[in-house]
Design a protein around this motif. Sequence first.
Motif, PDB file in Angstrom:
ATOM      1  N   SER A 114       1.321 -10.031  -1.539  1.00  0.00           N
ATOM      2  CA  SER A 114       0.450  -9.804  -0.387  1.00  0.00           C
ATOM      3  C   SER A 114      -0.265  -8.477  -0.576  1.00  0.00           C
ATOM      4  N   GLY A 116      -1.110  -6.572   1.945  1.00  0.00           N
ATOM      5  CA  GLY A 116      -0.900  -5.762   3.131  1.00  0.00           C
ATOM      6  C   GLY A 116      -0.300  -4.387   2.883  1.00  0.00           C
ATOM      7  N   ALA A 117       0.841  -4.329   2.161  1.00  0.00           N
ATOM      8  CA  ALA A 117       1.537  -3.052   1.971  1.00  0.00           C
ATOM      9  C   ALA A 117       0.673  -2.065   1.198  1.00  0.00           C
ATOM     10  N   GLY A 120      -2.158  -0.841   3.291  1.00  0.00           N
ATOM     11  CA  GLY A 120      -1.682   0.124   4.264  1.00  0.00           C
ATOM     12  C   GLY A 120      -1.550   1.511   3.661  1.00  0.00           C
ATOM     13  N   GLN A 121      -1.036   1.585   2.424  1.00  0.00           N
ATOM     14  CA  GLN A 121      -0.925   2.871   1.741  1.00  0.00           C
ATOM     15  C   GLN A 121      -2.300   3.458   1.435  1.00  0.00           C
ATOM     16  N   SER A 124      -3.697   4.811   4.676  1.00  0.00           N
ATOM     17  CA  SER A 124      -3.047   6.071   5.066  1.00  0.00           C
ATOM     18  C   SER A 124      -3.569   7.237   4.252  1.00  0.00           C
ATOM     19  N   ASP A 131      -4.224  -1.038  12.209  1.00  0.00           N
ATOM     20  CA  ASP A 131      -3.014  -1.783  12.561  1.00  0.00           C
ATOM     21  C   ASP A 131      -2.882  -3.002  11.654  1.00  0.00           C
ATOM     22  N   THR A 132      -1.812  -3.776  11.884  1.00  0.00           N
ATOM     23  CA  THR A 132      -1.526  -4.915  11.007  1.00  0.00           C
ATOM     24  C   THR A 132      -2.666  -5.924  10.997  1.00  0.00           C
ATOM     25  N   ALA A 133      -3.228  -6.214  12.178  1.00  0.00           N
ATOM     26  CA  ALA A 133      -4.316  -7.191  12.256  1.00  0.00           C
ATOM     27  C   ALA A 133      -5.532  -6.703  11.469  1.00  0.00           C
ATOM     28  N   LEU A 135      -5.528  -4.651   8.944  1.00  0.00           N
ATOM     29  CA  LEU A 135      -5.218  -4.711   7.511  1.00  0.00           C
ATOM     30  C   LEU A 135      -5.374  -6.137   6.988  1.00  0.00           C
ATOM     31  N   ARG A 136      -4.985  -7.134   7.807  1.00  0.00           N
ATOM     32  CA  ARG A 136      -5.194  -8.528   7.404  1.00  0.00           C
ATOM     33  C   ARG A 136      -6.681  -8.822   7.234  1.00  0.00           C
ATOM     34  N   ASP A 137      -7.482  -8.317   8.179  1.00  0.00           N
ATOM     35  CA  ASP A 137      -8.924  -8.531   8.083  1.00  0.00           C
ATOM     36  C   ASP A 137      -9.506  -7.809   6.872  1.00  0.00           C
TER      37      ASP A 137
END
Length: 565
Positions: A114, A116-117, A120-121, A124, A131-133, A135-137
Motif C-alpha cells: 500500500s 499509505g504509510a 504519510g511519511q 510529514s 488525514d487518512t482519507a 492520503l488515500r486520495d
Amino acid sequence: MTGAERLLAALDENQRQVAESLLGPVCVLAGAGTGKTRAITHRIAYGVATGAYDPRRVMALTFTTRAAGELLGRLRALGAEGVAARTFHAAALRQLHYFWPTVVGGTPPRVLDSKGALLGQAASSLKLGLDTAALRDAAAEIEWRKVSRLSIEAYTRAAASRPMPGRLTIDQMAALQKQYETLKDERRQIDFEDVLLATAGMIENEPRVAEEVRAQYRFFVVDEFQDVSPLQHDLLMLWLGGRRELCVVGDASQTIYSFAGATSDYLVRFGTAYPDARIVRLDENYRSTGPIIQLANRLMRGRPGALTLHAAGEGAERGPTPSISRHADDAAEAEAVAAAIARRIADGTAPESIAVLYRINTQSIALESALSRHGVPVQSRADSRYFDQPEVRQAIMLLRGASISITDEPLFKSVSDVLRGVGWRQDPPAGGGAERARWEALNALLTLAEEAPAGTTLPDFVRELQRRQEQKHAPTRSAVTLSTIHAAKGLEWDVVHLVGLGEGQLPIVFAQGLEAIDEERRLLYVGITRARRELALSWAQRPAPTRAERAPSRFLDELRAPRES
C-alpha cells in the motif's frame, strides 16, 4: 460430433462468430449479460481443440484475480489446459522477477502492499497535514498520473481541472509525489504502477527481453478492454510487438473507472487502429428480464458506443416492472428496504440471491443496522477479504493439519469436525453482528465441502481451498450482499435494490462537467444490469428529518418508471 464441434454447438450465432474468429485482430462489443466470458473461453478452447493455438502461447488478460481464476476454471472445464490467465499486474510482475537479475542485477525491489504509510511519511517530512482519507486520495492521484504515463512536471499541467487531496495546491501535490518517489527509491521499493512501467521499460530497451517475451506468448485476449489505461495499453502493444493476434472484449457503457485512468477510447477506436478487424456484437442478454433490459436501454439510449440489448432465453420478456420508491429520509429508506428483504426471505428467497447496491461505502451503515434489526444476515463487499479473516485462516490451518492423517472418511464429517473445534455449530446464532458474521464465514467452508464432487478427499479439499485463496475466489455465503456499484461490477443477483438515487448521491456531488456526469450514468447502468429478475430503485428526500431536501436523481426522470410510491 467432434469435441471442437460440440464447443461451437453450445453457443448462439453471435457467440459462435467470436469462437470461429481465431486469427487476426478481433473486437467483441459485448453488452451486460450477453455471455462474453462464455464466448471468449469457448474461442480459446476451440482454437486449442482445432490446433490453431498452442495453449502455452495464449495469454488471457483480466483486471481482477477473481476474473482470472474464473477464466482458468472455465478453460479447464472445456479441456484447454495450459493457457495463462492473469491480471496485467500479475503478468508483468512475473516478467519483472524473471528478467531483473540478468538485466539489472540482484533481486528485484520489494513491491509495496500500500502507498499509505510511505505517503504519510512523505507528507510529514513536508509538514503537510493530511488525514487518512486525504492520503488515500493522494495515492489515487499518483496512480492516475502513472497509468496516464505523465511525468510529475506534466502532471502539474494536466491536473488543473482535478480536485486536489486535502485542499493541497497542485505544487504541494507535486512536491508530495517527488518526496514519495525519493523515499521509495532510497528503500528499494516499487509500487504496483512501477511494476508495469519497469516491465515496459525492459521490453522497450532490451531486445533480448522483448524477443523472449514475444516468443513465449503469441495470442492475446483482453477482457474488459474498456477499462484499459494508457500504460496497460502501451504494455500490451509491447507484448504484441507489432503482431496482430489480439482479441479484445468490452462494453463502452460499462466504463466506470475513468477517474483511475481507464479509457474506452481503445475499445471504441479499435476498428480505426485495425481497419481489417473483425467486429462482433453480443447484444442478446441472457441475464435479465425484459423490463430490466428496457430500463437499461432507456438510460443509455443515444450514448456513444452503447449497445441496445435484447432479452434472450425462455421467459426473458416476463417479469415485474422495476419500481421506484420515494422515502422521507435515509433511515426511512433503509428501513423500507430491510423490511422488504426480510419479507422476501421469509417467503423462501435465498439471502445470497439478494443485493443492495449504493454509490459510496458510508451508505451501508444505515442499511446494515436496519437489516440487522430484521435479523437478515449480510455480507459486505467492503469487508476484509474472506481468506484474510482470522477465523477462516485458523480453520484452513487446522484443515491442512487434519488432511495429513485423515484421508478415508466422508469429507463433510472431516470438515465439520474441524470447524466445531473453532466454534462452529449447526444452528446459527440469533440476530446479526460479529458473532453471526463469524458463523457465516465458517459455514461457507462447510457449504463448499457439501458441494464438492463425490469422492473428494480432505487433501483434495484443502488443495481446492488453497487454489481459491490464491485466486481470491471466496465461497458464497448465505447472506444478503451490501456493495458499492463499483465493487458489484461483474456480479449478478436475482433481486437488486439500488438505493440512494438522489441528486448529490448519484450523480455524486463532486461529479462536475459532462464527462463526469456520463460516468455516473454508466455507473447506474452497471447497477441496473446486475439484476436478473427483480429491480427496485429508491431515493430519500432528506439525509435526516432536520436536513435540507434533495431532489431525485436526474437519471430517474429519464427512466420514467410507471409507478412510484
